[in-house]
Design a protein around this motif. Structure first.
Motif, short mmCIF file in Angstrom:
data_model
loop_
_atom_site.label_atom_id
_atom_site.label_comp_id
_atom_site.label_asym_id
_atom_site.label_seq_id
_atom_site.Cartn_x
_atom_site.Cartn_y
_atom_site.Cartn_z
N GLY A 12 8.34 1.98 -15.42
CA GLY A 12 7.73 3.11 -16.11
C GLY A 12 6.33 3.39 -15.62
N ALA A 13 5.59 2.33 -15.32
CA ALA A 13 4.24 2.51 -14.80
C ALA A 13 4.26 3.13 -13.41
CB ALA A 13 3.51 1.17 -14.76
N ALA A 14 5.25 2.75 -12.60
CA ALA A 14 5.36 3.32 -11.26
C ALA A 14 5.71 4.80 -11.32
CB ALA A 14 6.42 2.57 -10.45
N VAL A 15 6.56 5.18 -12.25
CA VAL A 15 6.91 6.59 -12.41
C VAL A 15 5.70 7.38 -12.89
CG1 VAL A 15 8.32 8.19 -13.76
CG2 VAL A 15 9.35 6.14 -12.79
N LEU A 16 4.97 6.82 -13.83
CA LEU A 16 3.77 7.49 -14.33
C LEU A 16 2.73 7.64 -13.23
CD1 LEU A 16 2.20 8.66 -16.71
CD2 LEU A 16 1.39 6.36 -17.19
N LEU A 17 2.56 6.62 -12.42
CA LEU A 17 1.60 6.69 -11.33
C LEU A 17 2.00 7.76 -10.32
CD1 LEU A 17 -0.93 5.49 -10.02
CD2 LEU A 17 0.58 3.93 -8.80
N SER A 18 3.28 7.85 -10.00
CA SER A 18 3.71 8.87 -9.06
C SER A 18 3.52 10.27 -9.63
CB SER A 18 5.17 8.65 -8.65
OG SER A 18 6.02 8.85 -9.75
N LEU A 19 3.73 10.45 -10.92
CA LEU A 19 3.51 11.75 -11.53
C LEU A 19 2.04 12.13 -11.57
CD1 LEU A 19 6.05 11.69 -14.50
CD2 LEU A 19 6.15 13.08 -12.44
N LEU A 20 1.17 11.14 -11.65
CA LEU A 20 -0.27 11.42 -11.64
C LEU A 20 -0.80 11.69 -10.24
CD1 LEU A 20 -1.52 8.76 -14.20
CD2 LEU A 20 -1.40 11.23 -14.53
N VAL A 21 -0.24 11.04 -9.24
CA VAL A 21 -0.73 11.17 -7.86
C VAL A 21 -0.17 12.40 -7.16
CG1 VAL A 21 -0.69 10.05 -5.60
CG2 VAL A 21 -1.25 8.74 -7.63
N LEU A 22 1.05 12.81 -7.49
CA LEU A 22 1.69 13.93 -6.81
C LEU A 22 0.87 15.21 -6.83
CD1 LEU A 22 4.22 14.76 -5.24
CD2 LEU A 22 5.22 15.44 -7.42
#
Length: 76
Positions: A12-22
């Motif tokens: 979940g943290a990896a998905v959140l990080l990708s949504l923030l960085v994209l």
């Protein structure tokens, strides 16, 4: 010994990080591709590269603040 972070929370943290960085990476890709396209067409790529430089300056200026804020949040 049990892991401190479960596998589900890590994903979940990896998905959140990708949504923030994209959203931060997309303009760099657009202006970078525009600079390459302009140079390939024989046009001036300076406006695209100037915008990329401005984004770099903004990122370098804001990075210490963002890092200190993230560290402050993680310690709470």
């Amino acid at each position: 010994a049990t892991p401190l972070v479960s596998e589900g929370r890590t994903r979940g943290a990896a998905v959140l990080l990708s949504l923030l960085v994209l959203p931060l990476v997309t303009p760099v890709l657009i202006f970078g591709a525009g600079a390459v396209e302009a140079a390939g067409a024989g046009l001036d790529a300076t406006p695209h590269l100037s915008l990329l430089g401005a984004m770099l300056a903004l990122a370098l200026f804001g990075a210490p603040w963002a890092a200190s804020t993230a560290l402050r949040i993680s310690l709470d």
